[in-house]
Design a protein around this motif. Sequence first.
Motif, short mmCIF file in Angstrom:
data_model
loop_
_atom_site.label_atom_id
_atom_site.label_comp_id
_atom_site.label_asym_id
_atom_site.label_seq_id
_atom_site.Cartn_x
_atom_site.Cartn_y
_atom_site.Cartn_z
N ALA A 21 0.86 -1.18 0.00
CA ALA A 21 0.00 0.00 0.00
C ALA A 21 0.89 1.23 0.00
CB ALA A 21 -0.90 0.01 1.24
N GLN A 22 0.35 2.34 -0.45
CA GLN A 22 1.11 3.57 -0.39
C GLN A 22 1.20 4.03 1.05
OE1 GLN A 22 -0.30 6.43 -3.18
NE2 GLN A 22 0.23 5.20 -4.94
N PRO A 23 2.15 4.89 1.38
CA PRO A 23 2.36 5.26 2.78
C PRO A 23 1.12 5.75 3.51
CG PRO A 23 4.10 6.17 1.41
CD PRO A 23 3.10 5.52 0.49
N TYR A 24 0.24 6.43 2.81
CA TYR A 24 -0.95 6.95 3.49
C TYR A 24 -2.17 6.10 3.22
CZ TYR A 24 2.08 10.84 4.38
OH TYR A 24 3.12 11.59 4.80
N GLY A 25 -2.04 5.02 2.47
CA GLY A 25 -3.11 4.05 2.29
C GLY A 25 -4.27 4.51 1.44
N ASP A 26 -4.17 5.67 0.83
CA ASP A 26 -5.32 6.19 0.11
C ASP A 26 -5.48 5.57 -1.28
OD1 ASP A 26 -5.99 7.81 2.20
OD2 ASP A 26 -4.83 9.50 1.44
N GLN A 27 -4.38 5.31 -1.96
CA GLN A 27 -4.49 4.85 -3.34
C GLN A 27 -3.63 3.63 -3.63
OE1 GLN A 27 -3.37 8.29 -5.52
NE2 GLN A 27 -5.14 9.48 -4.88
N GLY A 28 -3.17 2.96 -2.63
CA GLY A 28 -2.33 1.79 -2.85
C GLY A 28 -3.17 0.58 -3.23
N ILE A 29 -2.54 -0.55 -3.36
CA ILE A 29 -3.24 -1.79 -3.67
C ILE A 29 -4.18 -2.14 -2.53
CG2 ILE A 29 -2.93 -4.25 -4.11
CD1 ILE A 29 -0.17 -3.51 -5.31
N ILE A 30 -3.72 -1.93 -1.30
CA ILE A 30 -4.53 -2.20 -0.11
C ILE A 30 -4.67 -0.92 0.69
CG2 ILE A 30 -4.64 -3.45 2.08
CD1 ILE A 30 -3.02 -5.66 0.80
N ASN A 31 -5.89 -0.52 0.96
CA ASN A 31 -6.14 0.60 1.84
C ASN A 31 -6.19 0.03 3.26
OD1 ASN A 31 -7.35 2.60 3.48
ND2 ASN A 31 -8.29 3.53 1.67
N LEU A 32 -5.21 0.34 4.06
CA LEU A 32 -5.10 -0.25 5.39
C LEU A 32 -6.29 0.06 6.29
CD1 LEU A 32 -1.33 0.37 6.16
CD2 LEU A 32 -2.41 -1.71 5.30
N TYR A 33 -7.00 1.11 6.00
CA TYR A 33 -8.12 1.48 6.85
C TYR A 33 -9.42 0.80 6.43
CZ TYR A 33 -11.16 4.29 9.72
OH TYR A 33 -12.08 4.69 10.64
N GLN A 34 -9.57 0.48 5.15
CA GLN A 34 -10.84 -0.05 4.66
C GLN A 34 -10.81 -1.51 4.24
OE1 GLN A 34 -11.78 2.66 1.52
NE2 GLN A 34 -12.51 4.23 2.92
N PHE A 35 -9.68 -2.13 4.14
CA PHE A 35 -9.58 -3.51 3.67
C PHE A 35 -10.22 -4.44 4.70
CE2 PHE A 35 -6.83 -7.32 2.60
CZ PHE A 35 -7.43 -7.56 1.38
N ALA A 36 -11.29 -5.12 4.30
CA ALA A 36 -12.13 -5.88 5.22
C ALA A 36 -11.39 -6.95 6.05
CB ALA A 36 -13.29 -6.52 4.46
N PRO A 37 -10.49 -7.75 5.47
CA PRO A 37 -9.81 -8.74 6.30
C PRO A 37 -9.03 -8.14 7.47
CG PRO A 37 -9.54 -9.32 4.02
CD PRO A 37 -10.18 -7.96 4.05
N PHE A 38 -8.55 -6.90 7.33
CA PHE A 38 -7.84 -6.26 8.43
C PHE A 38 -8.81 -5.80 9.52
CE2 PHE A 38 -4.20 -4.84 5.45
CZ PHE A 38 -3.67 -6.11 5.51
N ARG A 39 -10.09 -5.75 9.22
CA ARG A 39 -11.09 -5.31 10.18
C ARG A 39 -11.70 -6.47 10.97
NH1 ARG A 39 -9.27 -1.13 11.37
NH2 ARG A 39 -9.13 0.48 9.83
N ILE A 40 -11.47 -7.70 10.56
CA ILE A 40 -12.06 -8.86 11.26
C ILE A 40 -11.60 -8.93 12.72
CG2 ILE A 40 -12.16 -11.38 11.34
CD1 ILE A 40 -12.18 -11.33 8.26
N PRO A 41 -10.30 -8.79 13.03
CA PRO A 41 -9.91 -8.83 14.45
C PRO A 41 -10.54 -7.70 15.27
CG PRO A 41 -7.98 -9.11 13.06
CD PRO A 41 -9.11 -8.75 12.17
N GLU A 42 -10.70 -6.55 14.67
CA GLU A 42 -11.32 -5.42 15.36
C GLU A 42 -12.78 -5.73 15.68
OE1 GLU A 42 -11.87 -1.31 13.47
OE2 GLU A 42 -9.78 -1.40 14.12
N PHE A 43 -13.47 -6.30 14.73
CA PHE A 43 -14.88 -6.69 14.90
C PHE A 43 -14.98 -7.78 15.97
CE2 PHE A 43 -18.92 -8.62 13.54
CZ PHE A 43 -19.68 -7.49 13.39
N ALA A 44 -14.09 -8.76 15.91
CA ALA A 44 -14.08 -9.83 16.91
C ALA A 44 -13.77 -9.28 18.29
CB ALA A 44 -13.07 -10.91 16.52
N ALA A 45 -12.90 -8.29 18.39
CA ALA A 45 -12.58 -7.68 19.69
C ALA A 45 -13.83 -7.02 20.28
CB ALA A 45 -11.46 -6.66 19.54
N GLY A 46 -14.63 -6.39 19.45
CA GLY A 46 -15.88 -5.82 19.93
C GLY A 46 -16.83 -6.88 20.44
N MET A 47 -16.91 -8.00 19.73
CA MET A 47 -17.77 -9.09 20.16
C MET A 47 -17.27 -9.71 21.47
SD MET A 47 -18.40 -10.83 16.43
CE MET A 47 -19.28 -12.23 17.04
N LEU A 48 -15.96 -9.88 21.59
CA LEU A 48 -15.39 -10.45 22.82
C LEU A 48 -15.58 -9.52 24.01
CD1 LEU A 48 -12.15 -11.92 21.26
CD2 LEU A 48 -13.94 -13.24 22.41
#
Length: 128
Positions: A49-76
């Motif tokens: 991803a690009q340094p700020y994640g806005d236009q890279g291959i992977i947007n670190l803020y919006q890429f769904a697989p990166f959000r699964i642990p965060e969602f699971a933490a809320g459930m836990l």
Amino acid sequence: AILVMAALFPLLCRLLPEEGAAPRRTLALLGLALALRSLPTALRGVLPAQPYGDQGIINLYQFAPFRIPEFAAGMLTARLFKESSAAVVGSKAWAWLFDMCLVAILLWAYLVKTSHMGFAHGDFLLTG
């Protein structure tokens, strides 16, 4: 990403420890979820991803697989709160803790210029 998380909710719910399980197990899984949630930020220089994640291959803020642990933490966290005793749940300290967290977040956002630290990709409670 929220649509993917909503679709995965039943699966993640089945993977959680059963209600009434030892709180240590839930706390350990919560710690693991928080550690996994921090990996994309820690590895931001290595991920495609690009340094700020806005236009890279992977947007670190919006890429769904990166959000699964965060969602699971809320459930836990919800599971842990639900299984807590009435004395813990009914404590007036929660209001003070919430207020202190809110003040800390606002101070962090105002005082720390995350873009100079390389963290301006929408993470760390900032979406800009």
